[in-house]
Design an enzyme around this catalytic site. Structure first.
Site, PDB file in Angstrom:
ATOM      1  N   CYS A  97       0.804  -1.224   0.000  1.00 38.70           N
ATOM      2  CA  CYS A  97       0.000   0.000   0.000  1.00 38.70           C
ATOM      3  C   CYS A  97       0.838   1.277   0.000  1.00 38.70           C
ATOM      4  O   CYS A  97       1.323   1.684  -1.032  1.00 38.70           O
ATOM      5  CB  CYS A  97      -0.984  -0.004   1.168  1.00 38.70           C
ATOM      6  SG  CYS A  97      -2.298   1.227   0.976  1.00 38.70           S
ATOM      7  N   HIS A 201      -3.947  -5.702   1.364  1.00 39.65           N
ATOM      8  CA  HIS A 201      -3.865  -5.688   2.822  1.00 39.65           C
ATOM      9  C   HIS A 201      -4.411  -7.010   3.336  1.00 39.65           C
ATOM     10  O   HIS A 201      -4.639  -7.943   2.586  1.00 39.65           O
ATOM     11  CB  HIS A 201      -4.723  -4.545   3.386  1.00 39.65           C
ATOM     12  CG  HIS A 201      -4.125  -3.196   3.218  1.00 39.65           C
ATOM     13  ND1 HIS A 201      -2.955  -2.817   3.835  1.00 39.65           N
ATOM     14  CD2 HIS A 201      -4.537  -2.118   2.497  1.00 39.65           C
ATOM     15  CE1 HIS A 201      -2.686  -1.561   3.520  1.00 39.65           C
ATOM     16  NE2 HIS A 201      -3.621  -1.119   2.706  1.00 39.65           N
TER      17      HIS A 201
END
Length: 253
Positions: A97, A201
């Site tokens: 991310c 994630h």
């Protein structure tokens, strides 16, 4: 006595560890220990000695909000040459991310000035503005890297920024369900040498232990200059979890 040892470098765990990304470090540690590989974890921050960083065998960076990214990049730039050298030497790395955004050319947040990145990944990231929705939800993709071809990976994405790869970059995976880098071109993440960037994630490695083993195997190859065969642990639970998530998304593994 253990025959092998690996050092995992964990970038800014206090500032960049959102959405359970620390679970990736736990998975790497445990999957090494199950194979009798000694593991040391070096938490990297502004106080970390440069010489210690040069001995890293696996590099990991998690996600963060825009505010934390602005704080991190100031110190990260001081370590740019060491990080560049590690990746050029094929040290396996995983950035999730916010981290790959900082390793790209730049990131344009929703508010404030452009954050100039390290330029290791040929990509740019930018927030499209408040009128555009975040890219959120379970996601499934097909890996596109040597050694993991056609492996199905699952995860969870939650990002406002959109990432676009340059001509010298290639995606980590191709989206089957979900948004990926930008919701437009079916690309997910980026790969350069043995460094992976991803928006997955959840965290990524508990759901996809094949990637953890790829990183461990590459680290042993690079450090010991030979191919090391890893023992196969019992991954029944993770395979079941992956199949369950894929089934919910209408994909049969």
């Amino acid at each position: 006595m253990k025959d092998y040892s690996l050092k995992i470098g964990w970038l800014y765990p206090d500032l960049m560890s959102t959405y359970g990304d620390r679970g990736n470090v736990i998975v790497l540690q445990k999957r090494c220990e199950w194979r009798d590989i000694e593991v040391k974890i070096l938490k990297i921050d502004e106080h970390t000695n440069d010489q210690d960083m040069k001995t890293i065998d696996i590099l990991f960076g998690g996600g963060a909000q825009d505010r934390e990214q602005k704080i991190v990049i100031e110190n990260l730039n001081k370590k740019k040459q060491i990080l560049h050298d590690l990746i050029e030497k094929n040290v396996p790395s995983l950035f999730v991310c916010g981290s790959p955004q900082l390793f790209g050319k730049y990131y344009e947040p929703e508010e404030g000035k452009r954050i100039e990145g390290l330029g290791i990944f040929d990509m740019i990231s930018k927030h499209p503005g408040i009128n555009h929705p975040r890219l959120i939800g379970n996601v499934i993709a097909r890996a596109q890297i040597h050694g993991l071809e056609d492996i199905t990976i699952v995860g969870f994405e939650n990002h406002g920024g959109r990432t676009y790869l340059g001509s010298n970059a290639r995606p980590f995976a191709k989206i089957i369900k979900g948004n990926g880098n930008n919701g437009e071109d079916s690309s997910e993440g980026v790969i350069y040498k043995n460094a992976i960037g991803s928006y997955f994630h959840g965290p990524l490695l508990p759901k996809n232990p094949e990637i953890a083993d790829w990183l461990i195997s590459k680290a042993l190859d690079v450090k010991y200059k030979k191919s090391v065969t890893l023992k196969d642990p019992d991954d029944t639970l993770s395979r079941t979890a992956k199949s369950t998530i894929a089934k919910r998304l209408g994909i049969k593994l």
